[in-house]
Motif scaffolding. Structure first.
Motif, mmCIF file in Angstrom:
data_model
loop_
_atom_site.group_PDB
_atom_site.id
_atom_site.type_symbol
_atom_site.label_atom_id
_atom_site.label_comp_id
_atom_site.label_asym_id
_atom_site.label_seq_id
_atom_site.Cartn_x
_atom_site.Cartn_y
_atom_site.Cartn_z
ATOM 1 N N VAL A 15 0.844 -1.168 0.024
ATOM 2 C CA VAL A 15 0.022 0.300 -0.035
ATOM 3 C C VAL A 15 0.903 1.277 0.114
ATOM 4 C CG1 VAL A 15 -1.912 1.368 1.314
ATOM 5 C CG2 VAL A 15 -1.862 -1.261 1.243
ATOM 6 N N TRP A 16 0.710 2.107 -0.903
ATOM 7 C CA TRP A 16 1.349 3.423 -1.174
ATOM 8 C C TRP A 16 0.569 4.509 -0.990
ATOM 9 C CZ3 TRP A 16 1.631 -0.777 -4.541
ATOM 10 C CH2 TRP A 16 2.889 -1.768 -4.182
ATOM 11 N N LEU A 17 0.875 5.457 -0.239
ATOM 12 C CA LEU A 17 0.093 6.594 -0.124
ATOM 13 C C LEU A 17 0.770 8.134 -0.265
ATOM 14 C CD1 LEU A 17 -2.309 8.404 1.386
ATOM 15 C CD2 LEU A 17 -1.010 7.906 3.480
ATOM 16 N N ILE A 18 0.236 8.869 -1.477
ATOM 17 C CA ILE A 18 0.709 10.149 -1.621
ATOM 18 C C ILE A 18 -0.470 11.068 -1.335
ATOM 19 C CG2 ILE A 18 2.040 9.408 -3.427
ATOM 20 C CD1 ILE A 18 0.271 10.970 -5.239
ATOM 21 N N SER A 23 0.128 22.481 -5.494
ATOM 22 C CA SER A 23 1.607 22.515 -6.119
ATOM 23 C C SER A 23 1.802 21.102 -6.645
ATOM 24 C CB SER A 23 2.441 22.934 -4.921
ATOM 25 O OG SER A 23 2.768 22.143 -4.028
ATOM 26 N N ARG A 24 1.229 19.996 -6.129
ATOM 27 C CA ARG A 24 1.574 18.621 -6.619
ATOM 28 C C ARG A 24 0.301 18.057 -7.496
ATOM 29 N NH1 ARG A 24 3.461 16.676 -0.948
ATOM 30 N NH2 ARG A 24 1.760 18.019 -0.472
ATOM 31 N N GLY A 25 -0.446 18.864 -8.080
ATOM 32 C CA GLY A 25 -1.778 18.329 -8.673
ATOM 33 C C GLY A 25 -1.402 18.288 -10.249
ATOM 34 N N SER A 26 -0.395 18.592 -10.951
ATOM 35 C CA SER A 26 0.051 18.709 -12.156
ATOM 36 C C SER A 26 0.510 16.997 -12.577
ATOM 37 C CB SER A 26 1.061 19.471 -12.685
ATOM 38 O OG SER A 26 2.328 19.271 -11.896
ATOM 39 N N VAL A 27 0.665 16.536 -13.799
ATOM 40 C CA VAL A 27 0.952 15.250 -13.915
ATOM 41 C C VAL A 27 2.263 14.937 -13.597
ATOM 42 C CG1 VAL A 27 1.687 13.664 -15.905
ATOM 43 C CG2 VAL A 27 -0.372 15.080 -16.213
ATOM 44 N N ALA A 70 -7.220 13.927 -3.458
ATOM 45 C CA ALA A 70 -7.315 13.731 -4.900
ATOM 46 C C ALA A 70 -7.958 14.855 -5.713
ATOM 47 C CB ALA A 70 -7.737 12.444 -5.399
ATOM 48 N N ASP A 71 -8.857 15.626 -4.998
ATOM 49 C CA ASP A 71 -9.688 16.671 -5.434
ATOM 50 C C ASP A 71 -8.446 17.762 -6.169
ATOM 51 O OD1 ASP A 71 -9.819 18.578 -2.762
ATOM 52 O OD2 ASP A 71 -9.818 16.537 -2.627
ATOM 53 N N GLN A 72 -7.541 17.680 -5.624
ATOM 54 C CA GLN A 72 -6.320 18.687 -6.023
ATOM 55 C C GLN A 72 -5.824 18.442 -7.305
ATOM 56 O OE1 GLN A 72 -5.586 21.481 -4.343
ATOM 57 N NE2 GLN A 72 -7.077 20.958 -2.779
ATOM 58 N N LEU A 73 -6.057 17.263 -8.073
ATOM 59 C CA LEU A 73 -5.383 16.833 -9.308
ATOM 60 C C LEU A 73 -5.822 17.176 -10.442
ATOM 61 C CD1 LEU A 73 -5.079 12.732 -8.561
ATOM 62 C CD2 LEU A 73 -3.096 14.663 -8.182
ATOM 63 N N VAL A 90 -2.877 -2.194 -10.907
ATOM 64 C CA VAL A 90 -2.848 -1.905 -9.614
ATOM 65 C C VAL A 90 -3.921 -1.370 -9.180
ATOM 66 C CG1 VAL A 90 -1.649 0.485 -9.957
ATOM 67 C CG2 VAL A 90 -1.299 -0.800 -7.842
ATOM 68 N N GLY A 91 -4.502 -1.496 -7.868
ATOM 69 C CA GLY A 91 -5.779 -0.885 -7.173
ATOM 70 C C GLY A 91 -5.347 0.358 -7.025
ATOM 71 N N MET A 92 -6.312 1.425 -7.023
ATOM 72 C CA MET A 92 -6.371 2.766 -6.788
ATOM 73 C C MET A 92 -7.261 3.455 -6.043
ATOM 74 S SD MET A 92 -4.974 5.736 -9.359
ATOM 75 C CE MET A 92 -3.508 4.520 -9.960
ATOM 76 N N ALA A 93 -7.015 4.025 -5.008
ATOM 77 C CA ALA A 93 -8.278 4.833 -4.350
ATOM 78 C C ALA A 93 -7.884 6.304 -4.477
ATOM 79 C CB ALA A 93 -8.206 4.458 -2.922
ATOM 80 N N LEU A 94 -8.862 7.015 -4.828
ATOM 81 C CA LEU A 94 -8.843 8.364 -4.904
ATOM 82 C C LEU A 94 -9.528 8.995 -3.868
ATOM 83 C CD1 LEU A 94 -9.051 8.733 -8.808
ATOM 84 C CD2 LEU A 94 -6.901 8.869 -7.260
ATOM 85 N N VAL A 95 -9.165 9.583 -3.092
ATOM 86 C CA VAL A 95 -9.835 9.954 -1.625
ATOM 87 C C VAL A 95 -9.788 11.635 -1.385
ATOM 88 C CG1 VAL A 95 -9.804 9.822 0.999
ATOM 89 C CG2 VAL A 95 -8.918 8.016 -0.389
ATOM 90 N N GLY A 96 -10.930 12.027 -1.133
ATOM 91 C CA GLY A 96 -11.004 13.558 -0.986
ATOM 92 C C GLY A 96 -12.402 13.899 -0.835
ATOM 93 N N ASN A 97 -12.629 15.182 -1.091
ATOM 94 C CA ASN A 97 -13.731 15.898 -0.956
ATOM 95 C C ASN A 97 -14.711 15.432 -2.069
ATOM 96 O OD1 ASN A 97 -13.377 17.531 -2.823
ATOM 97 N ND2 ASN A 97 -12.802 19.328 -1.464
ATOM 98 N N HIS A 98 -15.912 15.820 -2.002
ATOM 99 C CA HIS A 98 -16.882 15.525 -3.034
ATOM 100 C C HIS A 98 -16.491 15.925 -4.419
ATOM 101 C CE1 HIS A 98 -19.882 14.406 -0.187
ATOM 102 N NE2 HIS A 98 -19.995 15.627 0.331
ATOM 103 N N GLN A 99 -15.469 16.877 -4.455
ATOM 104 C CA GLN A 99 -14.979 17.414 -5.894
ATOM 105 C C GLN A 99 -14.259 16.290 -6.477
ATOM 106 O OE1 GLN A 99 -15.708 20.523 -6.795
ATOM 107 N NE2 GLN A 99 -14.715 19.904 -9.092
ATOM 108 N N VAL A 100 -13.759 15.241 -5.820
ATOM 109 C CA VAL A 100 -13.144 14.164 -6.619
ATOM 110 C C VAL A 100 -14.038 13.390 -7.437
ATOM 111 C CG1 VAL A 100 -12.031 11.859 -6.360
ATOM 112 C CG2 VAL A 100 -11.473 13.653 -4.673
#
Length: 191
Positions: A15-18, A23-27, A70-73, A90-100
């Motif tokens: 499990v990896w978490l970022i 400032s870190r929302g760009s590709v 993840a809403d910042q992406l 790989v599994g992916m979970a995008l976590v954030g507010n309703h904007q995600v």
């Protein structure tokens, strides 16, 4: 939310978490964060080779990449993560507010966002703090009496939920400690 994610990561392997931010929302910045988290120690500063290295590292790992805030992406970063998820399986979970979810679906599910919203396996929205969450916080702080717990629940139901409650308890505990007392309703109200 963030504390639950950190706890999940601590208790599970692969499990990896970022955590994203403006400032870190760009590709490139998102990929760079992923690379560092998964153990690529000198990642290139170009998107394409960076993406290839990430896929190579994650391919077949049967792991989970969690992206908090993840809403910042940007849309492009979301698309790149989708591509990595597809290629590395790989599994992916995008976590954030309703904007995600809104970002994933393009708001009105336009064709531009079809590749993204068609991959949403499960949308989970937690609208309110649960009583047992407040109970667990109270237990962690050693607060046992009903009046304090009831007030804690009222605070946790406000916008900001458990974060607001935790910050309030920190202030209440400082005051109580300065008075050589246990945290009371009065300390919580003052905080």
């Amino acid at each position: 939310k963030t504390q639950a994610i950190k706890q999940y990561k601590k208790k599970n392997t692969n499990v990896w978490l970022i955590t994203s931010s403006p400032s870190r929302g760009s590709v490139l910045e998102c990929l760079y964060e992923v690379a560092l988290e998964i153990g690529i120690h000198t990642p290139p500063r170009r998107s394409a080779p960076l993406s290839r290295q990430i896929v190579e590292k994650l391919d077949g790992c049967q792991g989970l990449l969690i992206v908090d805030e993840a809403d910042q992406l940007s849309y492009e970063a979301l698309e790149e993560l989708r591509s990595i998820q597809d290629r590395a399986d790989v599994g992916m979970a995008l976590v954030g507010n309703h904007q995600v979810y809104s970002n994933l679906t393009g708001g009105n599910r336009t064709m531009d966002f079809a590749r993204l919203f068609s991959r949403v396996g499960k949308k989970l929205v937690i609208h309110n703090v649960k009583k047992y969450d407040v109970r667990d916080v109270a237990d962690a702080w050693g607060i046992v009496s009903k009046p304090e717990r009831d007030l804690m629940y009222q605070i946790a139901m406000k916008p900001g939920g458990l974060r607001l409650l935790t910050n309030t308890l920190k202030l209440a505990a400082l005051t109580a400690k300065g008075q050589d007392q246990a945290v009371t309703v009065n300390h919580i109200k003052a905080a």
